[in-house]
Design an enzyme around this catalytic site. Sequence first.
Site, PDB file in Angstrom:
ATOM      1  N   ASP A  69       2.610 -39.319  27.277  1.00 51.59           N
ATOM      2  CA  ASP A  69       3.482 -40.591  27.677  1.00 51.59           C
ATOM      3  C   ASP A  69       3.875 -41.270  26.280  1.00 51.59           C
ATOM      4  OD1 ASP A  69       0.736 -40.955  27.020  1.00 51.59           O
ATOM      5  OD2 ASP A  69       0.186 -42.738  28.371  1.00 51.59           O
ATOM      6  N   ASP A  88       8.266 -28.761  30.640  1.00 53.37           N
ATOM      7  CA  ASP A  88       9.325 -28.863  31.405  1.00 53.37           C
ATOM      8  C   ASP A  88      10.166 -30.353  30.999  1.00 53.37           C
ATOM      9  OD1 ASP A  88      11.357 -28.170  33.253  1.00 53.37           O
ATOM     10  OD2 ASP A  88      10.212 -29.399  34.651  1.00 53.37           O
ATOM     11  N   LYS A 129      -2.341 -34.516  27.633  1.00 50.53           N
ATOM     12  CA  LYS A 129      -2.933 -35.954  27.906  1.00 50.53           C
ATOM     13  C   LYS A 129      -4.703 -35.866  28.268  1.00 50.53           C
ATOM     14  CE  LYS A 129      -2.250 -39.848  30.447  1.00 50.53           C
ATOM     15  NZ  LYS A 129      -1.801 -40.931  29.830  1.00 50.53           N
TER      16      LYS A 129
END
Length: 339
Positions: free
Chosen positions: A212, A236, A179
């Site tokens: 995302d 995860d 990100k």
Amino acid sequence: MRLAVVPGDGIGPEVVAEGLKVLGAVAPDIESTFYDLGAARWHRTGELLPDAVLEELRQHDAILLGAVGDPGVPSGILERGLLLKLRFELDHHVNLRPARLFDGVRSPLAEPGEIDMLCVREGTEGPYVGNGGVLRRDTPHEVATEVSLNTAFGVERVVRYGFERAVARPRKHLTLIHKTNVLTHAGSLWSRTVEELSAEFPEVTVAYQHVDAAAMFFITDPGRYDVIVTDNLFGDIVTDVAAAVTGGIGLAASGNLDVSGTNPSMFEPVHGSAPDIAGQGIADPTATVLSVGLLLEHLGRPELAKKVNAAVAFDLSTRDPKATLRTTEVGDRLAALSG
Ligand code: NAD
Ligand code: IPM
Ligand code: MN
């Protein structure tokens, strides 16, 4: 070969029993020692992972773990004090999580196409390190921090491992998931590391996605992924999505590796202790059996790993999608097919 077995909580002992059945069928020479760690021990003695037990675990060639976590224990006690402690103390910096759509397995996607990805999740850094704290607890002004730790050493070794796996695969493609548009400090370290190492692996094509967008592509176009490298928390999350699109969490295997070989690596299904189905004998042990495959590969027995994987592939291609198989039935079938 000496294997330490930590069945753990919930469905952990149920699926581990089947994993060991299959292991016994292909590698009867591997000697297993059981370790009683988890909720029951904590309730009995207040212990999570005593130093002496950790030292004993270090003396093994590998560890097989079921799952930890129990509704009767406050959240985080077992997860942090046992599972993450093992991963951190044993320097399991690579959390390897393959996700392949086997023939005969129904994906929830209408047109899944071919899915065969290998997620290389960082295992000893990121927001998992416990670098944080709470101020003014239980007041309207409570402040909680959970700082993500990323080191050049830690990022380099996991990204290097990702490139090494990518170069050995037919598609030779590596995707960094992060990100970097928001987490600019850590993101820059990860991007620069990928860029620098890509010079050493010119055959590997490299892609980048923000996490995302990646979460979306895991659903709309999972076939684009080959090897993925990502940080501990993103890894995860995306590996549960990868599991879902390849037939469910009951099939998702993993290995926590100390690539240097200094400490024993630990193999476990991606799923948890599943308290909602524990004790019913209906948990799917396939993820644990595939984790046994990863374990055999890691211990330098690739021919035995192949047998286990072929048994799973055959079994999945012939399973009746309407039948609800019992945990032990699946284990029996896989052991018979492997042996
Ligand atoms: P979970 O993976 O235990 O369960 C999520 C859902 O998947 C549940 O509905 C469960 O029944 C189902 N499921 C999981 N494994 C299955 C299997 N083998 N066969 C069929 N269905 C299966 O995740 P959760 O509910 O978020 O967590 C439960 C506990 O496990 C928590 O305490 C959590 O911290 C812990 N946990 C531990 C690990 C681990 O030990 N590696 C991993 C994840 C969660
Ligand atoms: C996993 C689990 C663990 C993690 C938890 C139980 C600490 O979700 O193995 O995926 O977050 O790594
Ligand atoms: Mn998880």
